[in-house]
Design a protein around this motif. Structure first.
Motif, PDB file in Angstrom:
ATOM      1  N   ILE A 196      -7.667 -84.902 -26.104  1.00  0.00           N
ATOM      2  CA  ILE A 196      -8.869 -84.192 -26.531  1.00  0.00           C
ATOM      3  C   ILE A 196      -9.300 -83.170 -25.646  1.00  0.00           C
ATOM      4  O   ILE A 196      -8.955 -83.109 -24.324  1.00  0.00           O
ATOM      5  CB  ILE A 196      -9.958 -85.371 -26.622  1.00  0.00           C
ATOM      6  CG1 ILE A 196      -9.625 -86.361 -27.508  1.00  0.00           C
ATOM      7  CG2 ILE A 196     -11.132 -84.707 -27.019  1.00  0.00           C
ATOM      8  CD1 ILE A 196     -10.689 -87.711 -27.215  1.00  0.00           C
ATOM      9  N   GLU A 197      -9.405 -82.228 -26.293  1.00  0.00           N
ATOM     10  CA  GLU A 197      -9.707 -80.722 -25.439  1.00  0.00           C
ATOM     11  C   GLU A 197     -11.132 -80.191 -25.473  1.00  0.00           C
ATOM     12  O   GLU A 197     -11.644 -80.382 -26.517  1.00  0.00           O
ATOM     13  CB  GLU A 197      -8.847 -79.722 -26.405  1.00  0.00           C
ATOM     14  CG  GLU A 197      -9.157 -78.034 -25.465  1.00  0.00           C
ATOM     15  CD  GLU A 197      -8.486 -77.255 -25.976  1.00  0.00           C
ATOM     16  OE1 GLU A 197      -7.981 -77.486 -27.229  1.00  0.00           O
ATOM     17  OE2 GLU A 197      -8.554 -75.863 -25.384  1.00  0.00           O
ATOM     18  N   VAL A 210     -16.155 -81.516 -27.727  1.00  0.00           N
ATOM     19  CA  VAL A 210     -14.822 -81.743 -27.358  1.00  0.00           C
ATOM     20  C   VAL A 210     -14.081 -81.674 -28.876  1.00  0.00           C
ATOM     21  O   VAL A 210     -14.568 -82.322 -29.773  1.00  0.00           O
ATOM     22  CB  VAL A 210     -14.376 -82.757 -26.505  1.00  0.00           C
ATOM     23  CG1 VAL A 210     -14.770 -82.765 -25.174  1.00  0.00           C
ATOM     24  CG2 VAL A 210     -14.844 -84.233 -27.135  1.00  0.00           C
ATOM     25  N   PHE A 211     -12.576 -81.411 -28.873  1.00  0.00           N
ATOM     26  CA  PHE A 211     -12.016 -81.559 -30.327  1.00  0.00           C
ATOM     27  C   PHE A 211     -10.479 -82.072 -29.766  1.00  0.00           C
ATOM     28  O   PHE A 211     -10.079 -81.970 -28.845  1.00  0.00           O
ATOM     29  CB  PHE A 211     -11.564 -80.107 -30.542  1.00  0.00           C
ATOM     30  CG  PHE A 211     -12.810 -79.431 -31.029  1.00  0.00           C
ATOM     31  CD1 PHE A 211     -13.638 -79.552 -32.053  1.00  0.00           C
ATOM     32  CD2 PHE A 211     -13.336 -78.647 -29.955  1.00  0.00           C
ATOM     33  CE1 PHE A 211     -14.976 -78.845 -32.433  1.00  0.00           C
ATOM     34  CE2 PHE A 211     -14.760 -77.573 -30.232  1.00  0.00           C
ATOM     35  CZ  PHE A 211     -15.218 -78.006 -31.410  1.00  0.00           C
ATOM     36  N   TYR A 212     -10.114 -82.987 -30.817  1.00  0.00           N
ATOM     37  CA  TYR A 212      -8.582 -83.623 -30.691  1.00  0.00           C
ATOM     38  C   TYR A 212      -7.777 -82.589 -31.046  1.00  0.00           C
ATOM     39  O   TYR A 212      -7.773 -81.829 -32.143  1.00  0.00           O
ATOM     40  CB  TYR A 212      -8.976 -84.678 -31.800  1.00  0.00           C
ATOM     41  CG  TYR A 212      -7.367 -85.244 -31.716  1.00  0.00           C
ATOM     42  CD1 TYR A 212      -6.879 -85.849 -30.595  1.00  0.00           C
ATOM     43  CD2 TYR A 212      -6.721 -85.345 -32.903  1.00  0.00           C
ATOM     44  CE1 TYR A 212      -5.568 -86.657 -30.663  1.00  0.00           C
ATOM     45  CE2 TYR A 212      -5.330 -85.886 -33.025  1.00  0.00           C
ATOM     46  CZ  TYR A 212      -4.794 -86.467 -31.963  1.00  0.00           C
ATOM     47  OH  TYR A 212      -3.640 -86.994 -31.795  1.00  0.00           O
ATOM     48  N   LYS A 213      -6.621 -82.292 -30.464  1.00  0.00           N
ATOM     49  CA  LYS A 213      -5.576 -81.432 -30.715  1.00  0.00           C
ATOM     50  C   LYS A 213      -4.490 -82.487 -31.269  1.00  0.00           C
ATOM     51  O   LYS A 213      -3.890 -83.236 -30.640  1.00  0.00           O
ATOM     52  CB  LYS A 213      -5.110 -80.811 -29.458  1.00  0.00           C
ATOM     53  CG  LYS A 213      -4.328 -79.609 -29.759  1.00  0.00           C
ATOM     54  CD  LYS A 213      -4.077 -78.743 -28.504  1.00  0.00           C
ATOM     55  CE  LYS A 213      -3.299 -77.409 -28.765  1.00  0.00           C
ATOM     56  NZ  LYS A 213      -2.993 -76.835 -27.795  1.00  0.00           N
ATOM     57  N   TRP A 238      -9.304 -81.698 -20.299  1.00  0.00           N
ATOM     58  CA  TRP A 238      -8.341 -82.696 -21.183  1.00  0.00           C
ATOM     59  C   TRP A 238      -8.768 -84.002 -20.988  1.00  0.00           C
ATOM     60  O   TRP A 238      -8.920 -84.195 -19.812  1.00  0.00           O
ATOM     61  CB  TRP A 238      -6.999 -82.415 -21.015  1.00  0.00           C
ATOM     62  CG  TRP A 238      -6.703 -80.949 -21.473  1.00  0.00           C
ATOM     63  CD1 TRP A 238      -6.715 -79.554 -20.633  1.00  0.00           C
ATOM     64  CD2 TRP A 238      -6.276 -80.257 -22.745  1.00  0.00           C
ATOM     65  NE1 TRP A 238      -6.326 -78.486 -21.753  1.00  0.00           N
ATOM     66  CE2 TRP A 238      -5.846 -78.935 -22.773  1.00  0.00           C
ATOM     67  CE3 TRP A 238      -5.930 -81.077 -24.008  1.00  0.00           C
ATOM     68  CZ2 TRP A 238      -5.730 -78.188 -23.669  1.00  0.00           C
ATOM     69  CZ3 TRP A 238      -5.339 -80.241 -24.959  1.00  0.00           C
ATOM     70  CH2 TRP A 238      -5.170 -78.885 -25.129  1.00  0.00           C
ATOM     71  N   PHE A 239      -8.661 -84.611 -22.144  1.00  0.00           N
ATOM     72  CA  PHE A 239      -9.012 -86.080 -21.961  1.00  0.00           C
ATOM     73  C   PHE A 239      -7.891 -86.811 -23.049  1.00  0.00           C
ATOM     74  O   PHE A 239      -7.112 -86.297 -23.786  1.00  0.00           O
ATOM     75  CB  PHE A 239     -10.338 -86.443 -22.659  1.00  0.00           C
ATOM     76  CG  PHE A 239     -11.747 -86.069 -21.968  1.00  0.00           C
ATOM     77  CD1 PHE A 239     -12.181 -86.633 -21.184  1.00  0.00           C
ATOM     78  CD2 PHE A 239     -11.944 -84.743 -22.419  1.00  0.00           C
ATOM     79  CE1 PHE A 239     -13.314 -85.946 -20.591  1.00  0.00           C
ATOM     80  CE2 PHE A 239     -13.191 -84.236 -22.025  1.00  0.00           C
ATOM     81  CZ  PHE A 239     -13.598 -84.855 -20.846  1.00  0.00           C
ATOM     82  N   GLY A 289      -6.334 -86.320 -38.105  1.00  0.00           N
ATOM     83  CA  GLY A 289      -7.603 -85.563 -38.477  1.00  0.00           C
ATOM     84  C   GLY A 289      -8.796 -86.364 -37.938  1.00  0.00           C
ATOM     85  O   GLY A 289      -8.564 -87.392 -37.105  1.00  0.00           O
ATOM     86  N   THR A 290      -9.756 -85.662 -37.618  1.00  0.00           N
ATOM     87  CA  THR A 290     -11.004 -86.162 -36.853  1.00  0.00           C
ATOM     88  C   THR A 290     -12.296 -86.068 -38.044  1.00  0.00           C
ATOM     89  O   THR A 290     -12.187 -85.051 -38.678  1.00  0.00           O
ATOM     90  CB  THR A 290     -11.327 -85.259 -35.558  1.00  0.00           C
ATOM     91  OG1 THR A 290     -11.451 -83.938 -36.141  1.00  0.00           O
ATOM     92  CG2 THR A 290     -10.161 -85.299 -34.904  1.00  0.00           C
TER      93      THR A 290
END
Lengths: 79, 168
Positions: free
Chosen positions: B122-123, B113-116, B130-131, B76-77
Motif C-alpha cells: 500500500i502506497e 493511501v492506495f493499494y498498488k 509504503w505499508f 481491486g480496492t
C-alpha cells in the motif's frame, strides 16, 4: 555610596551577560524536552497507547513551572 | 537627516517609541518568549492528555456490509466509510484471494493511501511511505505506525468488516 552589589556589578560587567546566556540556554533545553514530550504523548495517544499522555503532560507542566521560576533570576535590564 | 536641535513633530510625541526598540529583541524579551512557548507546549500536552482520557476512540460494533464479492475484482480496492463515522477505509482484494481492510489515512500525515495492484504494498504518495498489504506494517518511509486494520469476513456472497481483534 557604593554598595557591595553595585561594586560587584562594576567589577564584573560580563557577569550579567553570562547569567543571561545560561538562563536562555536552560530555557531552550527545557523547551526542547517539552517538544519531545508533546511529540511522544501525541504519537502514543494516536497509537491507542494513552498511558503516556498524562505523565508527559505532568512532566511538561513541571518544566513550564521551572521555566517561570528561571525568569525570576533574569538580570535586571540596564537603566 | 534630522537635526537634534529641531523640535520633534507632534506625531513623534504621540508615538514615543524609537525604531531600534521596535526592531531589536532584547535577551530579556527572548527569554520571556521562550517561557511563553513553554506554556504553550504544556497546554498542548494537557489537551492531548485530556483528549486521550476523556474521549477514547469509539469501538466499531458489529459487522458492516461493504459490498459483494463480485463487485471487487482481484487486485481491486473499494473505499468505504462506516455508518456514524467519517473515517475512510479501503477494502483490498489481494492477488492471493484474501480480502483486507485498512484505514485509508496514512499514519504519518493522514494522506490517503492506495493499494498498488500486483505489488502487495500500500502506497502513500505524499511522502513515499509504503505499508505491507497483508499486515498493514510499515515497510518504508516516514509513517511511524502500522495502518489501523479491520477484520474482514466473507459471508456467502457478501463482504463484511468488523473491529480488529486485539492482538496479545
Amino acid at each position: 555610596m557604593s554598595t557591595f552589589r553595585r561594586a560587584q556589578s562594576q567589577a564584573h560587567p560580563n557577569k550579567t551577560s553570562t547569567l543571561m546566556l545560561a538562563i536562555i540556554v536552560l530555557l531552550i533545553l527545557n523547551v526542547t524536552i517539552q517538544i519531545w514530550l508533546l511529540y511522544s504523548g501525541l504519537n502514543n495517544a494516536l497509537a491507542h497507547n494513552s498511558g503516556i499522555a498524562f505523565p508527559a503532560f505532568i512532566a511538561s507542566l513541571v518544566i513550564f513551572i521551572i521555566n517561570c521560576w528561571l525568569l525570576y533570576y533574569l538580570p535586571r535590564s540596564r537603566q | 537627516m534630522s537635526d537634534n536641535n529641531e523640535k520633534y513633530p507632534d506625531w513623534k510625541n504621540d508615538f514615543p517609541i524609537s525604531q531600534s526598540e521596535t526592531t531589536s529583541v532584547t535577551r530579556r524579551q527572548f527569554a520571556k518568549f521562550l517561557c511563553l512557548v513553554s506554556g504553550g507546549l504544556a497546554t498542548g500536552s494537557a489537551f492531548v492528555a485530556a483528549k486521550s482520557v476523556l474521549s477514547p476512540d469509539k469501538k466499531i460494533k458489529g459487522a458492516h456490509r461493504v459490498c459483494s464479492i463480485t463487485e471487487l475484482p482481484v487486485g481491486g480496492t473499494r473505499s468505504f466509510v462506516l455508518e456514524g463515522s467519517t473515517t475512510p477505509y479501503i477494502l483490498i482484494h489481494l492477488e492471493n484471494g484474501e480480502f483486507k481492510a485498512y484505514e485509508q489515512k496514512c499514519t504519518h500525515l493522514s494522506c490517503a493511501v492506495f493499494y498498488k495492484p500486483g505489488s502487495g504494498k500500500i502506497e502513500c504518495p505524499c511522502h513515499n511511505g509504503w505499508f505491507d498489504a497483508m499486515t498493514g506494517e510499515v515497510l518504508q518511509g516516514p509513517p511511524p505506525r502500522p495502518l489501523p486494520r479491520l477484520d474482514v469476513q466473507v459471508k456467502g456472497n457478501d463482504i463484511f468488516v468488523a473491529a480488529a481483534k486485539e492482538e496479545a
